[in-house]
Design a protein around this motif. Structure first.
Motif, PDB file in Angstrom:
ATOM      1  N   LYS A 201      46.244 -26.512  17.263  1.00  0.00           N
ATOM      2  CA  LYS A 201      46.342 -27.584  18.258  1.00  0.00           C
ATOM      3  C   LYS A 201      45.814 -28.914  17.728  1.00  0.00           C
ATOM      4  O   LYS A 201      46.410 -29.971  17.935  1.00  0.00           O
ATOM      5  N   GLU A 202      44.670 -28.872  17.049  1.00  0.00           N
ATOM      6  CA  GLU A 202      44.037 -30.113  16.595  1.00  0.00           C
ATOM      7  C   GLU A 202      44.793 -30.797  15.456  1.00  0.00           C
ATOM      8  O   GLU A 202      44.477 -31.923  15.072  1.00  0.00           O
ATOM      9  N   GLN A 203      45.815 -30.125  14.919  1.00  0.00           N
ATOM     10  CA  GLN A 203      46.607 -30.721  13.846  1.00  0.00           C
ATOM     11  C   GLN A 203      47.787 -31.540  14.375  1.00  0.00           C
ATOM     12  O   GLN A 203      48.411 -32.272  13.607  1.00  0.00           O
ATOM     13  N   ILE A 204      48.103 -31.408  15.640  1.00  0.00           N
ATOM     14  CA  ILE A 204      49.250 -32.112  16.220  1.00  0.00           C
ATOM     15  C   ILE A 204      48.759 -33.290  17.058  1.00  0.00           C
ATOM     16  O   ILE A 204      47.938 -33.119  17.967  1.00  0.00           O
ATOM     17  N   TRP A 205      49.268 -34.475  16.732  1.00  0.00           N
ATOM     18  CA  TRP A 205      48.881 -35.691  17.445  1.00  0.00           C
ATOM     19  C   TRP A 205      50.132 -36.396  17.970  1.00  0.00           C
ATOM     20  O   TRP A 205      51.207 -36.323  17.368  1.00  0.00           O
ATOM     21  N   PHE A 206      49.969 -37.069  19.087  1.00  0.00           N
ATOM     22  CA  PHE A 206      51.070 -37.783  19.732  1.00  0.00           C
ATOM     23  C   PHE A 206      50.775 -39.279  19.790  1.00  0.00           C
ATOM     24  O   PHE A 206      49.604 -39.681  19.855  1.00  0.00           O
ATOM     25  N   VAL A 207      51.836 -40.067  19.784  1.00  0.00           N
ATOM     26  CA  VAL A 207      51.728 -41.515  19.990  1.00  0.00           C
ATOM     27  C   VAL A 207      52.510 -41.856  21.251  1.00  0.00           C
ATOM     28  O   VAL A 207      53.719 -41.639  21.316  1.00  0.00           O
ATOM     29  N   HIS A 208      51.811 -42.356  22.239  1.00  0.00           N
ATOM     30  CA  HIS A 208      52.436 -42.735  23.508  1.00  0.00           C
ATOM     31  C   HIS A 208      52.337 -44.244  23.693  1.00  0.00           C
ATOM     32  O   HIS A 208      51.281 -44.836  23.457  1.00  0.00           O
ATOM     33  N   LYS A 209      53.433 -44.853  24.094  1.00  0.00           N
ATOM     34  CA  LYS A 209      53.459 -46.302  24.289  1.00  0.00           C
ATOM     35  C   LYS A 209      53.785 -46.628  25.741  1.00  0.00           C
ATOM     36  O   LYS A 209      54.609 -45.963  26.360  1.00  0.00           O
ATOM     37  N   ASP A 210      53.112 -47.635  26.262  1.00  0.00           N
ATOM     38  CA  ASP A 210      53.529 -48.200  27.540  1.00  0.00           C
ATOM     39  C   ASP A 210      53.532 -49.723  27.395  1.00  0.00           C
ATOM     40  O   ASP A 210      53.393 -50.241  26.282  1.00  0.00           O
ATOM     41  N   GLU A 211      53.692 -50.435  28.478  1.00  0.00           N
ATOM     42  CA  GLU A 211      53.802 -51.890  28.401  1.00  0.00           C
ATOM     43  C   GLU A 211      52.501 -52.555  27.982  1.00  0.00           C
ATOM     44  O   GLU A 211      52.497 -53.713  27.558  1.00  0.00           O
ATOM     45  N   GLU A 212      51.388 -51.858  28.115  1.00  0.00           N
ATOM     46  CA  GLU A 212      50.089 -52.455  27.830  1.00  0.00           C
ATOM     47  C   GLU A 212      49.563 -52.150  26.434  1.00  0.00           C
ATOM     48  O   GLU A 212      49.040 -53.015  25.754  1.00  0.00           O
ATOM     49  N   GLN A 213      49.712 -50.904  25.971  1.00  0.00           N
ATOM     50  CA  GLN A 213      49.137 -50.546  24.688  1.00  0.00           C
ATOM     51  C   GLN A 213      49.741 -49.250  24.136  1.00  0.00           C
ATOM     52  O   GLN A 213      50.646 -48.674  24.740  1.00  0.00           O
ATOM     53  N   VAL A 214      49.202 -48.844  22.997  1.00  0.00           N
ATOM     54  CA  VAL A 214      49.631 -47.611  22.327  1.00  0.00           C
ATOM     55  C   VAL A 214      48.470 -46.621  22.358  1.00  0.00           C
ATOM     56  O   VAL A 214      47.321 -46.986  22.084  1.00  0.00           O
ATOM     57  N   TYR A 215      48.764 -45.360  22.684  1.00  0.00           N
ATOM     58  CA  TYR A 215      47.738 -44.330  22.788  1.00  0.00           C
ATOM     59  C   TYR A 215      47.974 -43.265  21.717  1.00  0.00           C
ATOM     60  O   TYR A 215      49.103 -42.821  21.505  1.00  0.00           O
ATOM     61  N   LEU A 216      46.896 -42.856  21.070  1.00  0.00           N
ATOM     62  CA  LEU A 216      46.950 -41.786  20.076  1.00  0.00           C
ATOM     63  C   LEU A 216      46.038 -40.665  20.547  1.00  0.00           C
ATOM     64  O   LEU A 216      44.851 -40.885  20.806  1.00  0.00           O
ATOM     65  N   TYR A 217      46.579 -39.453  20.681  1.00  0.00           N
ATOM     66  CA  TYR A 217      45.775 -38.349  21.188  1.00  0.00           C
ATOM     67  C   TYR A 217      46.262 -37.029  20.590  1.00  0.00           C
ATOM     68  O   TYR A 217      47.402 -36.900  20.138  1.00  0.00           O
ATOM     69  N   SER A 218      45.374 -36.048  20.625  1.00  0.00           N
ATOM     70  CA  SER A 218      45.642 -34.747  20.016  1.00  0.00           C
ATOM     71  C   SER A 218      46.115 -33.730  21.055  1.00  0.00           C
ATOM     72  O   SER A 218      45.760 -33.815  22.229  1.00  0.00           O
ATOM     73  N   LEU A 219      46.869 -32.766  20.596  1.00  0.00           N
ATOM     74  CA  LEU A 219      47.269 -31.663  21.466  1.00  0.00           C
ATOM     75  C   LEU A 219      46.047 -30.893  21.949  1.00  0.00           C
ATOM     76  O   LEU A 219      46.043 -30.318  23.039  1.00  0.00           O
ATOM     77  N   ALA A 220      44.980 -30.902  21.140  1.00  0.00           N
ATOM     78  CA  ALA A 220      43.752 -30.202  21.509  1.00  0.00           C
ATOM     79  C   ALA A 220      43.086 -30.808  22.746  1.00  0.00           C
ATOM     80  O   ALA A 220      42.226 -30.168  23.369  1.00  0.00           O
ATOM     81  N   ASP A 221      43.474 -32.043  23.103  1.00  0.00           N
ATOM     82  CA  ASP A 221      42.908 -32.688  24.293  1.00  0.00           C
ATOM     83  C   ASP A 221      43.417 -32.066  25.586  1.00  0.00           C
ATOM     84  O   ASP A 221      42.840 -32.275  26.652  1.00  0.00           O
ATOM     85  N   PHE A 222      44.512 -31.310  25.504  1.00  0.00           N
ATOM     86  CA  PHE A 222      45.077 -30.677  26.693  1.00  0.00           C
ATOM     87  C   PHE A 222      44.386 -29.336  26.922  1.00  0.00           C
ATOM     88  O   PHE A 222      44.501 -28.419  26.108  1.00  0.00           O
TER      89      PHE A 222
END
Length: 263
Positions: A201-222
C-alpha cells in the motif's frame, strides 16, 4: 549580494576542508545524488545504451538480452563495427562514404544500431517501433541500476509500452532478488494498481488536482474501516468508482456544441 544560489545546497557550495562533519555530510549527499538517474520516457538519451553496446562484456550481454525480451520477433540488437560501410542517399544519389562519416557523431552512432528480425538485420533508427526504441534506450539505465544499486526515476514509464512490459520492468525492481536498486516512476496505466502481487500500500501514491491545488497522498492513508481497502481489494474497481480520488472527469461536450454551432 547573493553568495550561494537559491537552488544549491550550502554544504556543497562552500569549502568544507576545515569542517570534518560538514565534509562528511557533503560526501554522503554527493554520493547519493550521483547514484540517481532521472529519465523522461518521451526523451530518453540513447547514448548510454550505445556506450555499453560498444564493449563486449557481461553488462553488454545483459542489455542486449533485455532488449530482445521486449519483442518476440527480435533475434539480436547490436552496434555495428566502426569500419562498416555506410551508404546514404540524397536526391536519389549515393553520398560518398567520407561525406557520410562527416555526420554528427551522435547521429552516426544511432545509424549503426542494428536490429535483427528473424535473421534480417535492419537499421534500428528506421525500422524499430517507438516502443522498441524506448526499450533500447531505457535498457542500459535499468541494467546498470540493478547491477550497481542505483536509483532510477522515470517519468511516464508506460509511455508507448505495452502494459505487460511496464509490469515486467516494475517486477524486476519490486521483488526479493533485488535488495539494492530502486525504481520511482509515474504512470497513467491503472492496471498497475495491484496490492495482491506487485505492490504494498505504501508504495502506491496518487496525484489529485482541483481548482485550488495539487494533492499527493499514499494508498496507505486509506484505512480499512473507512474505505474497505485491504491487500486483497480490487483497487482498479475502487479507483473507477472514485473511492481513491485522482480521477479526472473531463467533459468535451461543450467543445462539440461549439463546433456544431458553426454550421
Amino acid at each position: 549580494m547573493e553568495v550561494v544560489a537559491n537552488k544549491a545546497l550550502l554544504c556543497h557550495a562552500i569549502d568544507t576542508s576545515k569542517f570534518s562533519k560538514l565534509a562528511e555530510i557533503k560526501r554522503i549527499i554527493t554520493e547519493f545524488a550521483s547514484s540517481i538517474d532521472i529519465i523522461n520516457m518521451n526523451n530518453i538519451p540513447i547514448d548510454q545504451t550505445i556506450k555499453l553496446l560498444k564493449n563486449e562484456n557481461n553488462i553488454q550481454k545483459k542489455v542486449v538480452n533485455f532488449i530482445k525480451q521486449a519483442d518476440v520477433y527480435l533475434d539480436d540488437f547490436k552496434y555495428a563495427e566502426a569500419d562498416m560501410d555506410i551508404k546514404l542517399r540524397k536526391n536519389g544519389k549515393a553520398i560518398a562514404d567520407e561525406h557520410a562519416l562527416a555526420l554528427p557523431e551522435q547521429l552516426l552512432d544511432q545509424l549503426k544500431l542494428i536490429s535483427v528480425y528473424k535473421g534480417h538485420p535492419v537499421p534500428s533508427m528506421i525500422f524499430d517501433s517507438t516502443g522498441t526504441k524506448k526499450i533500447a534506450a531505457l535498457a542500459s539505465y535499468i541494467i546498470e541500476a540493478l547491477e550497481e544499486g542505483r536509483t532510477l526515476i522515470v517519468d511516464e514509464l508506460d509511455s508507448s509500452l505495452h502494459f505487460s512490459l511496464t509490469r515486467a520492468i516494475v517486477a524486476l525492481f519490486n521483488n526479493e532478488l533485488n535488495d539494492m536498486a530502486q525504481l520511482m516512476f509515474t504512470v497513467h496505466d491503472v492496471t498497475l494498481l495491484d496490492c495482491k502481487k506487485l505492490f504494498r500500500k505504501e508504495q502506491i501514491w496518487f496525484v489529485h488536482k482541483d481548482e485550488e491545488q495539487v494533492y499527493l497522498y499514499s494508498l496507505a492513508d486509506f484505512t480499512t474501516a473507512n474505505t474497505g481497502i485491504r491487500d486483497s481489494t480490487n483497487l482498479l474497481d475502487k479507483y473507477k468508482k472514485g473511492v481513491l480520488g485522482a480521477l479526472p472527469d473531463p467533459s468535451f461536450f461543450d467543445s462539440l456544441l461549439e463546433i456544431k454551432s458553426k454550421y
